[in-house]
Design a protein around this motif. Structure first.
Motif, PDB file in Angstrom:
ATOM      1  N   VAL A 148      11.015  -3.285  -2.217  1.00 23.54           N
ATOM      2  CA  VAL A 148      11.697  -3.141  -0.871  1.00 23.54           C
ATOM      3  C   VAL A 148      13.216  -2.465  -0.961  1.00 23.54           C
ATOM      4  O   VAL A 148      13.975  -3.018  -1.584  1.00 23.54           O
ATOM      5  N   LEU A 149      13.060  -1.295  -0.183  1.00 31.70           N
ATOM      6  CA  LEU A 149      14.680  -0.548  -0.241  1.00 31.70           C
ATOM      7  C   LEU A 149      15.631  -1.314   0.720  1.00 31.70           C
ATOM      8  O   LEU A 149      16.566  -1.026   0.207  1.00 31.70           O
ATOM      9  N   ALA A 150      15.282  -1.772   1.643  1.00 33.38           N
ATOM     10  CA  ALA A 150      16.149  -2.129   2.568  1.00 33.38           C
ATOM     11  C   ALA A 150      15.755  -3.608   3.532  1.00 33.38           C
ATOM     12  O   ALA A 150      14.505  -3.524   3.618  1.00 33.38           O
ATOM     13  N   ASN A 151      16.884  -4.255   3.781  1.00 37.81           N
ATOM     14  CA  ASN A 151      16.718  -5.386   4.755  1.00 37.81           C
ATOM     15  C   ASN A 151      17.625  -4.925   5.841  1.00 37.81           C
ATOM     16  O   ASN A 151      18.875  -5.059   5.487  1.00 37.81           O
ATOM     17  N   GLN A 152      17.128  -4.570   7.065  1.00 33.17           N
ATOM     18  CA  GLN A 152      18.130  -4.316   8.268  1.00 33.17           C
ATOM     19  C   GLN A 152      18.129  -5.715   8.936  1.00 33.17           C
ATOM     20  O   GLN A 152      17.180  -6.300   9.599  1.00 33.17           O
ATOM     21  N   VAL A 153      19.602  -6.177   9.198  1.00 30.48           N
ATOM     22  CA  VAL A 153      19.967  -7.273   9.893  1.00 30.48           C
ATOM     23  C   VAL A 153      21.381  -7.114  10.661  1.00 30.48           C
ATOM     24  O   VAL A 153      21.997  -6.076  10.528  1.00 30.48           O
ATOM     25  N   GLU A 154      21.394  -8.097  11.470  1.00 31.95           N
ATOM     26  CA  GLU A 154      22.786  -8.106  12.177  1.00 31.95           C
ATOM     27  C   GLU A 154      23.727  -8.276  11.437  1.00 31.95           C
ATOM     28  O   GLU A 154      23.891  -9.253  10.640  1.00 31.95           O
ATOM     29  N   LEU A 155      24.819  -7.481  11.365  1.00 28.95           N
ATOM     30  CA  LEU A 155      25.974  -7.593  10.503  1.00 28.95           C
ATOM     31  C   LEU A 155      27.316  -6.953  11.206  1.00 28.95           C
ATOM     32  O   LEU A 155      27.076  -5.854  11.453  1.00 28.95           O
ATOM     33  N   HIS A 156      28.292  -7.719  11.196  1.00 26.15           N
ATOM     34  CA  HIS A 156      29.647  -7.299  11.760  1.00 26.15           C
ATOM     35  C   HIS A 156      30.642  -8.117  11.466  1.00 26.15           C
ATOM     36  O   HIS A 156      30.451  -9.256  10.617  1.00 26.15           O
ATOM     37  N   PRO A 157      31.806  -7.636  11.799  1.00 26.47           N
ATOM     38  CA  PRO A 157      32.975  -8.877  11.131  1.00 26.47           C
ATOM     39  C   PRO A 157      33.091 -10.207  11.576  1.00 26.47           C
ATOM     40  O   PRO A 157      33.297 -11.216  10.804  1.00 26.47           O
ATOM     41  N   ARG A 158      32.278 -10.599  12.707  1.00 26.39           N
ATOM     42  CA  ARG A 158      31.903 -12.060  13.129  1.00 26.39           C
ATOM     43  C   ARG A 158      30.698 -12.514  12.526  1.00 26.39           C
ATOM     44  O   ARG A 158      30.415 -13.632  12.656  1.00 26.39           O
ATOM     45  N   LEU A 159      29.880 -11.760  11.677  1.00 26.61           N
ATOM     46  CA  LEU A 159      28.579 -12.186  11.177  1.00 26.61           C
ATOM     47  C   LEU A 159      28.380 -11.498   9.804  1.00 26.61           C
ATOM     48  O   LEU A 159      27.635 -10.380   9.935  1.00 26.61           O
ATOM     49  N   GLN A 160      29.387 -11.869   8.879  1.00 22.63           N
ATOM     50  CA  GLN A 160      29.397 -11.018   7.541  1.00 22.63           C
ATOM     51  C   GLN A 160      28.232 -11.351   6.735  1.00 22.63           C
ATOM     52  O   GLN A 160      27.922 -10.404   5.683  1.00 22.63           O
ATOM     53  N   GLN A 161      27.459 -12.080   6.645  1.00 20.67           N
ATOM     54  CA  GLN A 161      26.382 -12.294   5.964  1.00 20.67           C
ATOM     55  C   GLN A 161      26.381 -12.144   4.313  1.00 20.67           C
ATOM     56  O   GLN A 161      25.570 -11.511   3.818  1.00 20.67           O
ATOM     57  N   ASP A 162      27.516 -13.009   4.069  1.00 20.81           N
ATOM     58  CA  ASP A 162      27.616 -12.597   2.867  1.00 20.81           C
ATOM     59  C   ASP A 162      26.779 -12.970   1.539  1.00 20.81           C
ATOM     60  O   ASP A 162      26.369 -12.208   0.342  1.00 20.81           O
ATOM     61  N   ILE A 206      37.806   0.676  12.425  1.00 23.49           N
ATOM     62  CA  ILE A 206      38.069  -0.230  11.289  1.00 23.49           C
ATOM     63  C   ILE A 206      36.677  -1.200  10.877  1.00 23.49           C
ATOM     64  O   ILE A 206      36.750  -1.426   9.583  1.00 23.49           O
ATOM     65  N   ALA A 207      36.285  -1.674  11.925  1.00 24.81           N
ATOM     66  CA  ALA A 207      35.073  -2.504  11.494  1.00 24.81           C
ATOM     67  C   ALA A 207      34.040  -1.725  10.766  1.00 24.81           C
ATOM     68  O   ALA A 207      33.401  -2.273   9.807  1.00 24.81           O
ATOM     69  N   LEU A 208      33.811  -0.396  11.096  1.00 29.52           N
ATOM     70  CA  LEU A 208      32.641   0.537  10.471  1.00 29.52           C
ATOM     71  C   LEU A 208      33.326   0.656   8.928  1.00 29.52           C
ATOM     72  O   LEU A 208      32.461   0.750   8.029  1.00 29.52           O
ATOM     73  N   THR A 240      43.168  -1.396   2.639  1.00 26.51           N
ATOM     74  CA  THR A 240      44.048  -2.137   1.478  1.00 26.51           C
ATOM     75  C   THR A 240      43.232  -3.302   1.345  1.00 26.51           C
ATOM     76  O   THR A 240      42.545  -3.848   1.774  1.00 26.51           O
ATOM     77  N   ASP A 241      43.609  -3.997   0.162  1.00 29.78           N
ATOM     78  CA  ASP A 241      42.644  -5.145  -0.234  1.00 29.78           C
ATOM     79  C   ASP A 241      43.280  -6.274   0.746  1.00 29.78           C
ATOM     80  O   ASP A 241      42.788  -7.065   0.995  1.00 29.78           O
ATOM     81  N   ASP A 242      44.554  -6.254   1.150  1.00 29.44           N
ATOM     82  CA  ASP A 242      45.019  -7.092   2.143  1.00 29.44           C
ATOM     83  C   ASP A 242      44.283  -7.197   3.508  1.00 29.44           C
ATOM     84  O   ASP A 242      43.937  -8.207   4.060  1.00 29.44           O
ATOM     85  N   GLU A 243      44.118  -5.749   4.202  1.00 31.99           N
ATOM     86  CA  GLU A 243      43.243  -5.647   5.000  1.00 31.99           C
ATOM     87  C   GLU A 243      41.791  -6.179   4.929  1.00 31.99           C
ATOM     88  O   GLU A 243      41.120  -6.828   5.930  1.00 31.99           O
ATOM     89  N   ARG A 244      41.128  -5.835   4.010  1.00 33.75           N
ATOM     90  CA  ARG A 244      39.684  -6.354   3.581  1.00 33.75           C
ATOM     91  C   ARG A 244      39.684  -7.943   3.647  1.00 33.75           C
ATOM     92  O   ARG A 244      38.839  -8.486   4.214  1.00 33.75           O
ATOM     93  N   GLU A 245      40.817  -8.524   3.102  1.00 35.63           N
ATOM     94  CA  GLU A 245      41.051  -9.934   3.383  1.00 35.63           C
ATOM     95  C   GLU A 245      41.069 -10.434   4.489  1.00 35.63           C
ATOM     96  O   GLU A 245      40.467 -11.775   5.006  1.00 35.63           O
ATOM     97  N   ILE A 247      39.866  -8.895   7.254  1.00 35.67           N
ATOM     98  CA  ILE A 247      38.688  -8.729   7.866  1.00 35.67           C
ATOM     99  C   ILE A 247      37.772  -9.937   7.330  1.00 35.67           C
ATOM    100  O   ILE A 247      36.916 -10.365   8.249  1.00 35.67           O
ATOM    101  N   ALA A 248      37.621 -10.130   6.256  1.00 37.15           N
ATOM    102  CA  ALA A 248      36.695 -11.032   5.633  1.00 37.15           C
ATOM    103  C   ALA A 248      36.861 -12.580   6.297  1.00 37.15           C
ATOM    104  O   ALA A 248      35.995 -13.254   6.470  1.00 37.15           O
ATOM    105  N   ALA A 249      37.984 -12.832   6.427  1.00 41.59           N
ATOM    106  CA  ALA A 249      38.547 -14.273   7.429  1.00 41.59           C
ATOM    107  C   ALA A 249      37.959 -14.194   8.823  1.00 41.59           C
ATOM    108  O   ALA A 249      38.063 -15.346   9.690  1.00 41.59           O
ATOM    109  N   LEU A 250      37.576 -13.162   9.428  1.00 41.71           N
ATOM    110  CA  LEU A 250      37.171 -13.016  10.830  1.00 41.71           C
ATOM    111  C   LEU A 250      35.649 -13.563  10.783  1.00 41.71           C
ATOM    112  O   LEU A 250      35.321 -13.887  11.976  1.00 41.71           O
ATOM    113  N   ASP A 251      34.719 -13.896   9.658  1.00 38.17           N
ATOM    114  CA  ASP A 251      33.661 -14.467   9.691  1.00 38.17           C
ATOM    115  C   ASP A 251      33.505 -15.770  10.419  1.00 38.17           C
ATOM    116  O   ASP A 251      34.175 -16.507  10.296  1.00 38.17           O
ATOM    117  N   ARG A 252      32.639 -15.726  11.670  1.00 38.92           N
ATOM    118  CA  ARG A 252      32.327 -16.841  12.412  1.00 38.92           C
ATOM    119  C   ARG A 252      30.798 -17.319  12.575  1.00 38.92           C
ATOM    120  O   ARG A 252      30.335 -18.042  13.344  1.00 38.92           O
TER     121      ARG A 252
END
Length: 266
Positions: A148-162, A206-208, A240-245, A247-252
């Motif tokens: 399986v090469l890929a799983n295509q799913v909805e994913l964005h800063p509000r749905l991060q699917q970690d 930035i989201a991209l 930056t690492d701080d910016e990534r953190e 954005i990670a906090a935006l997950d809802r």
């Protein structure tokens, strides 16, 4: 099969139709995209095919993906409708063929061997799935002979699917992200606007950029005109690492695509 084999980013074509779709794909290829995503459900495979024919970019340089409609997932229907997709696209093979949704006629023991058969016939180089949960992805990996090469799913800063991204990455499955800018809703997120100002960029970029930076994730933003080039240019943004953190906090866990029959609602 390494996740990096799918070109970054892709152009999503859901909602694009006719000449406007052809123009968007042509603009994307001219801008540097080498990954185009379509589907039987989008009713635009002919328009995508016209762009591939008209483009100066050689077909072998374009990673082309399409998806089999949920109603066409019975074994023989997979084969018949894949042949029809190739005809509409004007190609003899695609690079990636997805199960679009594990709904409708989907039955892993009946459907997935048909994808192996299509691959054996040379009609697709790779197989993938879309809108699969971790359990369904694990089952598909077990049933398929092909990786399986890929799983295509909805994913964005509000749905991060970690969890899903990590599960896939551990199995060398790329997570292809649709709705990566949350249907442009990311433009209204204050955190992204603040980070964008620091980079002389837009919140969408930035989201991209955040997604381009995630290991094993390939977003496929839609776009027209200047947005196509802006989305591609976001690859050059270094967060930056701080910016990534931040954005990670935006997950809802907020979904924009959430049909009742989706696997996560069962």
């Amino acid at each position: 099969m390494a996740p990096t084999e799918i070109p970054q980013p892709g152009l999503g074509t859901s909602g694009h139709e006719g000449e406007a779709c052809t123009e968007a794909v042509l603009a994307a290829l001219e801008a540097g995209y080498r990954h185009v995503d379509t589907a039987q459900m989008y009713d635009n495979e002919r328009a995508v095919g016209r762009a591939l024919e008209e483009s100066d970019v050689p077909r072998e340089d374009v990673f082309l993906a399409t998806k089999v409609h949920p109603e066409n997932l019975a074994h023989e229907d997979v084969i018949e409708t894949t042949a029809a997709s190739l005809d509409r696209l004007g190609v003899d093979r695609v690079d990636l063929l997805y199960v679009h949704w594990p709904t409708g006629a989907y039955d892993p023991e009946d459907t997935l061997p048909a994808f192996d058969e299509v691959r054996d016939r040379g009609w697709t180089d790779h197989v993938g799935v879309s809108n699969f949960t971790t359990d369904l992805l694990a089952a598909a990996i077990d049933v398929l002979d092909a990786p399986v090469l890929a799983n295509q799913v909805e994913l964005h800063p509000r749905l991060q699917q970690d969890d899903l991204v990590s599960f896939a990455r551990e199995r060398d499955v790329t997570t292809v992200a649709y709705c990566p800018i949350a249907k442009s809703e990311v433009a209204e997120i204050d955190t992204l606007r603040e980070i964008a100002e620091a980079h002389d960029a837009t919140p969408v970029q930035i989201a991209l950029a955040w997604q381009y930076d995630r290991e094993g994730v390939v977003p496929i933003p839609k776009g027209t005109g200047d947005h196509i080039r802006e989305n591609f240019a976001a690859r050059e943004i270094e967060l930056t690492d701080d910016e990534r953190e931040r954005i990670a906090a935006l997950d809802r866990s907020e979904r924009l695509v959430d049909p009742d029959e989706a696997a996560w609602n069962r």
